[in-house]
Design a protein around this motif. Structure first.
Motif, PDB file in Angstrom:
ATOM      1  N   ILE A 158       0.873  -1.032   0.062  1.00 50.01           N
ATOM      2  CA  ILE A 158      -0.158  -0.072   0.036  1.00 50.01           C
ATOM      3  C   ILE A 158       1.148   1.339   0.104  1.00 50.01           C
ATOM      4  O   ILE A 158       1.193   1.323   0.626  1.00 50.01           O
ATOM      5  CB  ILE A 158      -1.032   0.137   1.545  1.00 50.01           C
ATOM      6  N   PRO A 159       1.295   2.337  -0.673  1.00 46.18           N
ATOM      7  CA  PRO A 159       1.391   2.566  -1.710  1.00 46.18           C
ATOM      8  C   PRO A 159       1.279   4.658  -0.501  1.00 46.18           C
ATOM      9  O   PRO A 159       0.656   5.060  -0.141  1.00 46.18           O
ATOM     10  CB  PRO A 159       1.472   3.794  -2.466  1.00 46.18           C
ATOM     11  N   LEU A 160       2.267   4.559   0.597  1.00 46.96           N
ATOM     12  CA  LEU A 160       1.795   5.739   1.341  1.00 46.96           C
ATOM     13  C   LEU A 160       2.328   7.240   0.829  1.00 46.96           C
ATOM     14  O   LEU A 160       1.865   8.381   1.302  1.00 46.96           O
ATOM     15  CB  LEU A 160       2.738   5.387   2.648  1.00 46.96           C
ATOM     16  N   ILE A 161       3.125   7.170   0.126  1.00 47.55           N
ATOM     17  CA  ILE A 161       4.414   8.688  -0.603  1.00 47.55           C
ATOM     18  C   ILE A 161       4.502   7.912  -2.224  1.00 47.55           C
ATOM     19  O   ILE A 161       5.325   6.582  -1.913  1.00 47.55           O
ATOM     20  CB  ILE A 161       5.066   9.148   0.265  1.00 47.55           C
ATOM     21  N   ILE A 162       3.716   8.631  -3.017  1.00 47.66           N
ATOM     22  CA  ILE A 162       4.043   8.610  -4.570  1.00 47.66           C
ATOM     23  C   ILE A 162       4.445  10.069  -5.160  1.00 47.66           C
ATOM     24  O   ILE A 162       3.916  10.817  -4.682  1.00 47.66           O
ATOM     25  CB  ILE A 162       2.874   8.012  -5.735  1.00 47.66           C
ATOM     26  N   ASP A 163       5.998  10.309  -5.751  1.00 47.31           N
ATOM     27  CA  ASP A 163       6.235  11.020  -6.169  1.00 47.31           C
ATOM     28  C   ASP A 163       5.691  12.141  -5.250  1.00 47.31           C
ATOM     29  O   ASP A 163       5.973  14.122  -6.074  1.00 47.31           O
ATOM     30  CB  ASP A 163       6.084  11.167  -7.463  1.00 47.31           C
ATOM     31  N   GLY A 164       6.564  12.223  -3.749  1.00 49.89           N
ATOM     32  CA  GLY A 164       7.111  13.333  -2.562  1.00 49.89           C
ATOM     33  C   GLY A 164       5.053  13.232  -2.634  1.00 49.89           C
ATOM     34  O   GLY A 164       5.392  14.851  -1.953  1.00 49.89           O
ATOM     35  N   VAL A 165       4.342  12.685  -3.025  1.00 46.99           N
ATOM     36  CA  VAL A 165       2.856  13.211  -2.011  1.00 46.99           C
ATOM     37  C   VAL A 165       2.803  12.290  -1.393  1.00 46.99           C
ATOM     38  O   VAL A 165       2.301  11.435  -1.923  1.00 46.99           O
ATOM     39  CB  VAL A 165       2.140  14.091  -3.247  1.00 46.99           C
ATOM     40  N   THR A 191      14.126  13.054   6.258  1.00 48.00           N
ATOM     41  CA  THR A 191      13.135  14.347   5.977  1.00 48.00           C
ATOM     42  C   THR A 191      11.874  15.614   4.911  1.00 48.00           C
ATOM     43  O   THR A 191      11.714  16.162   5.315  1.00 48.00           O
ATOM     44  CB  THR A 191      14.226  16.329   6.911  1.00 48.00           C
ATOM     45  N   LYS A 192      12.745  15.196   4.453  1.00 49.53           N
ATOM     46  CA  LYS A 192      12.120  15.870   2.606  1.00 49.53           C
ATOM     47  C   LYS A 192      11.519  14.879   2.447  1.00 49.53           C
ATOM     48  O   LYS A 192      11.640  13.911   1.317  1.00 49.53           O
ATOM     49  CB  LYS A 192      13.102  16.242   1.978  1.00 49.53           C
ATOM     50  N   LEU A 193      10.229  14.803   2.530  1.00 47.72           N
ATOM     51  CA  LEU A 193       8.869  13.729   1.844  1.00 47.72           C
ATOM     52  C   LEU A 193       9.142  13.839   0.282  1.00 47.72           C
ATOM     53  O   LEU A 193       8.770  13.607  -0.215  1.00 47.72           O
ATOM     54  CB  LEU A 193       8.175  13.888   2.312  1.00 47.72           C
ATOM     55  N   GLU A 194       9.680  14.754  -0.344  1.00 48.29           N
ATOM     56  CA  GLU A 194       8.827  15.558  -1.512  1.00 48.29           C
ATOM     57  C   GLU A 194       9.938  14.738  -2.522  1.00 48.29           C
ATOM     58  O   GLU A 194       9.854  15.073  -3.532  1.00 48.29           O
ATOM     59  CB  GLU A 194       9.441  16.936  -1.403  1.00 48.29           C
ATOM     60  N   SER A 195      11.190  14.706  -1.635  1.00 49.55           N
ATOM     61  CA  SER A 195      12.435  13.866  -2.637  1.00 49.55           C
ATOM     62  C   SER A 195      12.045  12.122  -2.412  1.00 49.55           C
ATOM     63  O   SER A 195      12.761  11.390  -2.937  1.00 49.55           O
ATOM     64  CB  SER A 195      13.727  14.244  -1.757  1.00 49.55           C
ATOM     65  N   ILE A 196      11.279  12.034  -1.946  1.00 47.72           N
ATOM     66  CA  ILE A 196      10.515  10.354  -2.329  1.00 47.72           C
ATOM     67  C   ILE A 196       9.756  10.153  -3.219  1.00 47.72           C
ATOM     68  O   ILE A 196       8.277  10.630  -3.671  1.00 47.72           O
ATOM     69  CB  ILE A 196      10.020   9.945  -0.903  1.00 47.72           C
ATOM     70  N   SER A 197      10.285   9.126  -3.969  1.00 47.25           N
ATOM     71  CA  SER A 197       9.793   8.601  -5.609  1.00 47.25           C
ATOM     72  C   SER A 197       8.840   7.915  -4.379  1.00 47.25           C
ATOM     73  O   SER A 197       7.537   8.254  -5.086  1.00 47.25           O
ATOM     74  CB  SER A 197      10.581   7.878  -5.727  1.00 47.25           C
ATOM     75  N   PHE A 198       8.946   7.017  -3.649  1.00 48.26           N
ATOM     76  CA  PHE A 198       7.844   5.740  -4.009  1.00 48.26           C
ATOM     77  C   PHE A 198       8.221   5.028  -1.673  1.00 48.26           C
ATOM     78  O   PHE A 198       9.453   5.395  -1.570  1.00 48.26           O
ATOM     79  CB  PHE A 198       7.942   4.574  -4.403  1.00 48.26           C
ATOM     80  N   CYS A 199       7.109   5.244  -1.239  1.00 50.98           N
ATOM     81  CA  CYS A 199       6.903   5.180  -0.193  1.00 50.98           C
ATOM     82  C   CYS A 199       6.271   3.499   0.763  1.00 50.98           C
ATOM     83  O   CYS A 199       5.236   4.194   0.102  1.00 50.98           O
ATOM     84  CB  CYS A 199       6.932   6.044   1.645  1.00 50.98           C
ATOM     85  N   SER A 200       6.511   2.903   1.399  1.00 50.34           N
ATOM     86  CA  SER A 200       5.953   1.547   1.847  1.00 50.34           C
ATOM     87  C   SER A 200       6.011   1.318   3.350  1.00 50.34           C
ATOM     88  O   SER A 200       7.485   1.309   3.541  1.00 50.34           O
ATOM     89  CB  SER A 200       4.981   0.993   0.762  1.00 50.34           C
ATOM     90  N   PHE A 201       4.781   0.844   3.925  1.00 47.44           N
ATOM     91  CA  PHE A 201       5.266   0.505   5.302  1.00 47.44           C
ATOM     92  C   PHE A 201       4.733  -1.287   4.785  1.00 47.44           C
ATOM     93  O   PHE A 201       3.113  -1.105   5.121  1.00 47.44           O
ATOM     94  CB  PHE A 201       4.534   1.239   6.143  1.00 47.44           C
ATOM     95  N   GLN A 202       4.925  -2.127   5.593  1.00 47.53           N
ATOM     96  CA  GLN A 202       4.688  -3.294   5.672  1.00 47.53           C
ATOM     97  C   GLN A 202       5.052  -4.151   6.795  1.00 47.53           C
ATOM     98  O   GLN A 202       6.952  -4.321   6.786  1.00 47.53           O
ATOM     99  CB  GLN A 202       4.923  -3.695   4.334  1.00 47.53           C
TER     100      GLN A 202
END
Length: 214
Positions: A158-165, A191-202
């Motif tokens: 489940i994506p939590l961040i996509i393209d910094g959003v 610290t810079k979430l806008e620099s994250i392309s993709f983030c998930s938590f599992q």
């Protein structure tokens, strides 16, 4: 009445011709549509429709382009068998989307391929976690070939961040808040979430992929 009979006869004749043409093109064209195959099929369909609708035109000049397209297709297929450069030009090259566990955003953009497309095709391959993927290759047919590490038995990514959003809907699904996400990522030095392309938590672990630096 005569007009309807002519349309019927033309339809049957063109049906037989198109079936013959497609069989002569070979099983590869039937089973795997490349961009070139798709263009040829569309052109043949347009020619056939025009030949059926306009019964006043002579049939042979209308059918001739179909056989010209057949010869072009067979000729290019023969060239592609002998030359890799021609084959790459016609069919394109496979694109590595995930390389050694790292998502390649530049490769995705070049193929007009977004994160939702990636997650969809991973789910179709029964890959539950992006972090389990060592390599993912987008083939010329549009299919995704996936080579996994040790696959997990957890739920789907489940994506939590996509393209910094931040994906608020996804946070609601995992019963977490935006404040929780920011706090947990800060703990890990992100610290810079806008620099994250993709983030998930599992399974209590984050999978984080940063946007490639240009």
């Amino acid at each position: 009445m005569e007009e309807y009979i002519i349309i019927l006869l033309r339809t049957l004749l063109l049906y037989a011709i198109i079936v013959l043409v497609f069989r002569m093109m070979g099983k590869r064209e039937i089973g795997e549509l490349s961009i070139l195959d798709l263009v040829v099929y569309i052109m043949i369909a347009e020619i056939a429709v025009a030949a059926i609708e306009d019964i006043k035109t002579e049939l042979i000049p209308t059918i001739l382009p179909i056989f010209i397209l057949l010869l072009i297709q067979i000729g290019l297929a023969a060239l592609s068998l002998k030359s890799k450069s021609v084959r790459d030009l016609i069919d394109g090259k496979p694109t590595i989307i995930i390389n050694k566990g790292k998502i390649d955003e530049k490769a995705m953009k070049s193929q007009r391929y977004n994160m939702d497309d990636l997650l969809l095709q991973l789910r179709e391959k029964d890959v539950r976690n992006v972090a389990d993927v060592e390599f993912a290759i987008l083939e010329t047919s549009g299919k995704l070939s996936v080579f996994e590490k040790e696959p997990s038995k957890s739920g789907f990514t489940i994506p939590l961040i996509i393209d910094g959003v931040i994906q608020k809907t996804s946070l609601e699904e995992v019963e977490k808040t935006e404040a929780w996400l920011r706090q947990e990522l800060r703990k890990q030095g992100h610290t810079k979430l806008e620099s994250i392309s993709f983030c998930s938590f599992q399974d209590g672990k984050f999978y984080i992929d940063y946007i490639d630096k240009k």
